[in-house]
Enzyme design. Structure first.
Site, PDB file in Angstrom:
ATOM      1  N   LEU A  17       0.851  -1.194   0.000  1.00 51.77           N
ATOM      2  CA  LEU A  17       0.000   0.000   0.000  1.00 51.77           C
ATOM      3  C   LEU A  17       0.878   1.232   0.000  1.00 51.77           C
ATOM      4  O   LEU A  17       1.629   1.459   0.948  1.00 51.77           O
ATOM      5  CB  LEU A  17      -0.846   0.062   1.277  1.00 51.77           C
ATOM      6  CG  LEU A  17      -2.124  -0.758   1.380  1.00 51.77           C
ATOM      7  CD1 LEU A  17      -2.801  -0.414   2.692  1.00 51.77           C
ATOM      8  CD2 LEU A  17      -3.067  -0.472   0.226  1.00 51.77           C
ATOM      9  N   CYS A 101      -2.863  -1.746  -9.979  1.00 52.05           N
ATOM     10  CA  CYS A 101      -3.023  -0.393  -9.438  1.00 52.05           C
ATOM     11  C   CYS A 101      -3.958   0.434 -10.322  1.00 52.05           C
ATOM     12  O   CYS A 101      -3.717   0.578 -11.517  1.00 52.05           O
ATOM     13  CB  CYS A 101      -1.672   0.301  -9.318  1.00 52.05           C
ATOM     14  SG  CYS A 101      -1.840   1.971  -8.661  1.00 52.05           S
TER      15      CYS A 101
END
Length: 310
Positions: A17, A101
């Site tokens: 993350l 992503c």
């Protein structure tokens, strides 16, 4: 070479993350039960240009074993060069290719979830990682597609590259982080391939992890946003316990704070503010606590505040 990943039982993995899964956070979740930690997403471009900030991002804690670095890239040459560079770095057990992503700047650059719209290109780039990497493992992190859900096609494309496993976030790129997670699609991918599949998306607590594993028959769960402010979820899963004492939580929060200072220096106290916002959720007086924290930069004052509040 001894297998560091044991798929005979479900793995519990920390998702990469951006802005959160730095070395201090990873070392904490590792200590409390994560089977595998993965770096924040690294741009192949920045790696090849040896950006100092990027090289610091791939450093790992001695306890992180096994440890993967996740890269993103849109060209075979660039990804190859990034892999060759990572080959020279000790202590990395695997390279994960980001094919999921959804961020516009990554997508528009042709990386991340953009690859899901061109599976031939995804295979070329992922095969390049596999071909040039001297690390023990290769894996990929995917979503269900760009706009349409094509989990089976994606699973098969990834498997064809000879990777060791695939992690799948149960949303399309268009679904960002808001659309409901499609666990049926994760299950469909799992049934279509013979490599291990790790389920990801909205796994926020112990019960949800159990339910997802049961339903999808996945080989593990990957937890990202669910671990921010609640890294003890790894401890719960590792030890099969639902309840965790406030004492234990406090110990973990202080451990995280100390790790931040050790890695980032005194500035770590300021960086820790946003994490304390997450940690204090659900506690009485959390709003006042956040207001105070936002003004503190002294490391000892911050530590006292944490000790007293939690």
């Amino acid at each position: 070479m001894k297998n560091k990943l044991d798929f005979s039982r479900p793995l519990v993995v920390l998702a990469p993350l951006a802005g959160y899964t730095d070395l201090p956070f990873r070392s904490v979740v590792k200590k409390f039960g994560a089977d595998l930690t993965i770096s924040e997403m690294i741009s192949s471009n920045a790696l090849v240009y040896k950006s100092a900030r990027t090289l610091k991002m791939i450093e790992k804690s001695p306890t992180e074993d096994p440890y993967f670095v996740q890269i993103a890239g849109n060209s075979v040459e660039l990804v190859r060069d990034a892999v060759l560079l990572l080959n020279e770095v000790e202590g990395i057990d695997g390279i994960d290719l980001n094919c999921g992503c959804p961020a516009p700047k990554v997508f528009n650059h042709g990386s991340g979830s953009n690859l899901l719209g061109d599976l031939k290109k995804l295979e070329e780039i992922l095969s390049t990682v596999k071909k040039y990497s001297k690390k023990q493992y290769t894996s990929a992190k995917v979503r269900l597609g760009v706009n349409e859900k094509i989990p089976v096609e994606i699973g098969k494309a990834v498997e064809a590259c000879g990777v060791d496993f695939v992690s799948v976030h149960g949303r399309t790129r268009a679904g960002k982080y808001k659309a409901p997670v499609d666990y049926d699609a994760i299950k469909a991918m799992k049934e279509a391939v013979s490599i291990p599949v790790i389920a990801n998306g909205d796994i926020k607590d112990y019960d949800k992890a159990k339910e997802v594993l049961e339903y999808t028959k996945a080989n593990g769960v990957m937890i990202g946003r669910g671990a921010i402010g609640k890294p003890w979820v790894f401890y719960q899963l590792k030890h099969g316990i639902e309840d965790i004492s406030n004492e234990m939580k406090k110990e973990i929060i202080l451990e995280h704070y100390d790790a931040m200072l050790k890695f980032h220096g005194p500035h770590g106290a300021i960086m820790f503010r946003k994490l304390l916002h997450s940690y204090s959720k659900g506690y009485t007086g959390a709003n006042e606590f956040r207001d105070i924290v936002n003004k503190i930069s002294d490391i000892d004052v911050m530590r006292d505040l944490i000790e007293n509040f939690f």
